[in-house]
Motif scaffolding. Structure first.
Motif, mmCIF file in Angstrom:
data_model
loop_
_atom_site.group_PDB
_atom_site.id
_atom_site.type_symbol
_atom_site.label_atom_id
_atom_site.label_comp_id
_atom_site.label_asym_id
_atom_site.label_seq_id
_atom_site.Cartn_x
_atom_site.Cartn_y
_atom_site.Cartn_z
ATOM 1 N N THR A 187 0.845 -1.200 0.000
ATOM 2 C CA THR A 187 0.000 0.000 0.000
ATOM 3 C C THR A 187 0.879 1.247 0.000
ATOM 4 O OG1 THR A 187 -0.115 0.022 2.421
ATOM 5 C CG2 THR A 187 -1.870 -1.150 1.240
ATOM 6 N N CYS A 188 0.287 2.341 -0.460
ATOM 7 C CA CYS A 188 0.998 3.629 -0.492
ATOM 8 C C CYS A 188 0.267 4.664 0.367
ATOM 9 C CB CYS A 188 1.108 4.136 -1.932
ATOM 10 S SG CYS A 188 1.914 2.990 -3.052
ATOM 11 N N ASP A 189 -0.473 4.199 1.367
ATOM 12 C CA ASP A 189 -1.308 5.110 2.164
ATOM 13 C C ASP A 189 -0.479 6.102 2.974
ATOM 14 O OD1 ASP A 189 -3.438 3.736 1.161
ATOM 15 O OD2 ASP A 189 -3.652 2.408 2.895
ATOM 16 N N ASN A 217 -3.947 5.710 -6.727
ATOM 17 C CA ASN A 217 -3.608 4.901 -5.551
ATOM 18 C C ASN A 217 -2.742 5.637 -4.531
ATOM 19 O OD1 ASN A 217 -4.927 2.533 -6.492
ATOM 20 N ND2 ASN A 217 -3.201 2.096 -7.827
#
Length: 773
Positions: A187-189, A217
């Protein structure tokens, strides 16, 4: 004892707390200093910047001391967590301008493996990504961040296992999007920084869809850094990346020229068929130089590489293009980097960002797409204030438009002439290679088509005009006997002719009266009608006609297709569809058949289909077996479980089946053996009959009784010997005989009692008896 043990533990705890407090204070001071970038505008050395000890240590080990202009302006702004648009000449040190802020911002936030991905660096090519990753490893040695290189051509599963643990990722757009779609846990949160190197290339049409999917994203609240030699300032591109009040840092914007001062730039005008001669002559006269040659396609690159390797100019030849495997590309990149004298033939894959040390010449064999591409290509030489030379080879039709574009971009370039005394022709050698080696001929054909297509597909038609190129002569210069046929060149010629006709029409319209205008309008309408008719014809000439059968049967009036009768007006030639009929009725077109056809809604074209075409569309049949009652069954018919178990369980049925088939095989074996015995016996009888007939003939031809007696005695003796031999052979057990079977008759000795023969008839009778025995 307890008191003695507690004292050291307390001291260690205090030391840790003091150390943590000190680190916290250092981070706060760094944060405070970095928030005022205006204080570092006059700084010239990396030591003057508010950087951590670990980053300073990495820079010192790599001998990075003094900053370039883009670094002086860009690094303080990036350290202050501001969005930056950086544009600077090639070889000006843009890589460090974004790598140092990446390390520092993550360090100030005490980033670790549990926090996930903190920085994302996107590069348009794999080679540039590898180069950025190598620099990151060198200057970030002292830091504890985990960094990864994600590019195509490597094992995807290995990357999947490790990508979730990375703090910094250097990647190409396609591979990154693949991991976003397929890698579980990635994930790239928490992303803090997004870096796009060669941003104008990443944001153009080639990567547009991929970048849009990647940006969806990514979190909107992040810092974004864009760097390139020719930076984009499009409002749409900046809006897509969610930039907030970006700082535009353009080092060369106010400069006199867009390229380095130490770069000398020239161009040569050469006819297309002479290009290969010019390139080979250049290589032969610069054997002690390090040269990069740019071509427009992978196929051209490979053909020139294979040809030059056979010609052996006296300097190492290498080639680099996008069709090669990743491992080979990296090997060639490193090999050329470490070479002192070499020639690298490549496409625009090597035009951006790659730092090849000590490149003397950049030769552009094919005209660049635009002025920006030219700037990036020549940027492979004259890096970091070093000297460099650039040469561009132009076809006469490209000169005017290209020079105009370069002038707008403030690129100084001068024309030079080729010395005919030093120019060599390699056309005969190439012809010989194509004649002797089919692979070279194939590569030459592909190179020819690839070059012509690259010119045809270019947008700027002022520079690139495929119709102005001498195709036949160019093919001969590559060693081919003639030019391969190319459809798109004909299309381009038609377009050009159409444009010329349109211009002439306008001119005629302006100078002519109303009568001419009306005539031209009528001609245009007729042409439109003809075009419509041809489109309809094309539609009904398609092979997959089944989907149009209903529509087609409605359009065609089968009943109205009659012969022309005298007195009736002839139909106009411009009918939508016109079907001619013969005078007689065809068997397949009787009224009953036509009614059936209309009822079944079958197209007329389907009736005219050949047997092969009909067989393709017919449903496939199933293989059937007929039982004793004549009922058809499928080849493999399944039985219900209940019906199957009526005859017993599976094991017992298998056993019974084997026994039944075994008995049948035994009986069949006995029958085969008996048949073989009978066959052998029949052969034996025939052989004896032939011997008897031969003896009769010999007896009849005898001249005297004595001679006859001798002959008969000899014949009888021979027949006895033969019979004995045959009996011996017969006594051997054959494959069809049982081990216990024995021929009783063969073992018994047969004795024939006869009187002594006196006459010729007696001797014949004795011989026959012996043969019969």
């Amino acid at each position: 004892m307890a008191k003695q043990n507690t004292a050291p533990v307390v001291k260690k705890a205090n030391l840790r707390e003091v150390k943590r407090a000190q680190e916290k204070d250092d981070l706060e001071t760094l944060e405070e200093k970095a928030s005022h970038p205006e204080n570092y505008n006059s700084s010239k050395f990396f030591v003057d910047l508010p950087l951590s000890e670990k980053t300073q240590k990495g820079l010192a080990q790599c001998n990075f001391k003094q900053m370039t202009e883009i670094q002086r302006k860009g690094i303080p702004l990036a350290l202050a967590k501001r969005d930056v648009l950086g544009a600077a000449k090639t070889g000006s040190g843009k890589t460090l301008t974004f790598l140092i802020p990446v390390l520092e911002i993550l360090f100030r936030q005490q980033w670790n493996a549990a926090d996930g991905l903190g920085a994302l660096i996107i590069s348009p090519t794999r080679e540039l990504a590898v180069q950025i990753f190598e620099v990151l490893k060198k200057i970030g040695k002292a830091h504890t961040f985990s960094a990864g290189l994600i590019i195509g051509g490597k094992e995807f599963k290995v990357e999947q296992e490790r990508i979730a643990r990375m703090n910094i990722l250097v990647c190409t757009p396609g591979r990154l999007l693949q991991h976003m779609d397929q890698s579980v846990g990635f994930t790239c949160d928490n992303l803090q920084i997004l870096v796009c190197d060669e941003a104008d290339r990443i944001m153009d049409m080639g990567f547009q869809n991929t970048m849009n999917a990647i940006i969806e994203n990514l979190p909107p609240h992040r810092q974004t850094l864009l760097f390139s030699a020719t930076q984009t300032r499009s409002v749409k591109d900046l809006a897509r990346l969610s930039l907030k009040d970006p700082e535009y840092v353009a080092v060369h914007e106010k400069a006199e020229h867009s390229t380095p001062k130490t770069l000398s730039q020239h161009y040569v005008v050469a006819e297309l068929p002479k290009k290969m001669d010019v390139l080979f002559s250049f290589v032969k006269t610069h054997l002690k130089s390090k040269t990069i040659v740019f071509l427009s396609s992978c196929k051209q690159t490979r053909f020139v590489f294979e040809s030059f390797c056979k010609l052996q100019p006296g300097v190492p030849i290498m080639h680099l293009h996008g069709k090669q495997k990743q491992t080979k590309r990296v090997d060639i990149f490193r090999k050329f980097t470490s070479s002192q004298h070499a020639v690298l033939l490549c496409t625009d894959i090597a035009a951006r960002g790659l730092d090849f040390p000590a490149v003397d010449w950049v030769v552009q064999l094919d005209c660049p797409e635009d002025a920006d591409t030219y700037i990036h290509r020549v940027g492979r030489t004259a890096r970091f204030a070093a000297d460099g030379h650039a040469l561009m080879i132009l076809v006469p039709s490209e000169v005017e438009g290209m020079l105009e574009d370069l002038k707008k971009k403030r690129v100084p370039i001068e024309e030079i002439k080729i010395r005919t005394s030093k120019q060599q022709s390699i056309q005969k050698q190439l012809q010989s290679f194509c004649f002797q080696d089919p692979e070279i001929k194939y590569l030459a054909q592909r190179a020819f088509v690839a070059y012509m297509r690259s010119v045809y597909l270019q947008r700027n038609k002022k520079v690139f005009d495929v119709t102005a190129l001498p195709a036949e002569e160019f093919a001969l210069s590559l060693g081919l006997a003639g030019a391969p046929k190319i459809k798109f060149v004909k299309k381009a010629e038609k377009k050009m002719m159409g444009a010329i006709e349109a211009k002439t029409r306008k001119q005629v319209e302006e100078g002519s009266g109303s009568e001419q205008e009306e005539e031209e309008e009528e001609e245009e309408e007729e042409e439109k009608v003809k075009e419509q008719k041809t489109k309809v014809d094309r539609m009904f000439q398609r092979k997959n006609q089944d989907i149009l059968s209903e529509h087609y049967s409605k359009l065609v009036d089968f009943e109205g297709d009659k012969l022309h009768v005298e007195g009736e007006e002839e139909e106009d030639d411009e009918d939508f569809l016109k079907i001619q009929r013969a005078d007689h009725e065809l068997e397949s077109e009787s009224e009953e058949d036509m009614n059936e056809i209309e009822g079944q809604n079958i197209s007329k074209r389907k009736l005219k289909m050949s047997k092969k075409e009909r067989a393709k569309n017919m449903p496939r049949g199933d293989k059937l077996i007929f039982d004793d009652d004549g009922v058809a069954h499928p080849m493999y018919e399944l039985v219900d479980e209940k019906d199957f178990l009526k005859d017993g369980d599976a094991k017992s049925q298998i056993k019974a089946f084997i026994e039944e088939k075994g008995e049948a095989m035994e009986t069949a074996d006995k029958e085969d053996k008996e048949f073989a015995k009978q066959k052998k016996l029949a052969k034996k009888i025939k052989r004896k009959e032939r011997a008897r007939a031969a003896l009769k003939e010999e007896g009849a031809s005898g001249s005297s009784a004595s001679e006859g007696e001798e002959d008969e005695s000899e014949g009888s003796a021979m027949s006895e010997d033969e019979s004995e031999e045959e009996e011996k052979v017969e006594r051997k057990r054959k494959w069809f005989e049982d081990s216990d079977s024995s021929d009783d008759d063969s073992n018994k000795k047969r004795v024939i009692d006869v009187a002594e023969p006196e006459t010729l008839e007696d001797q014949e009778a004795l011989a026959l008896k012996l043969l019969g025995a």
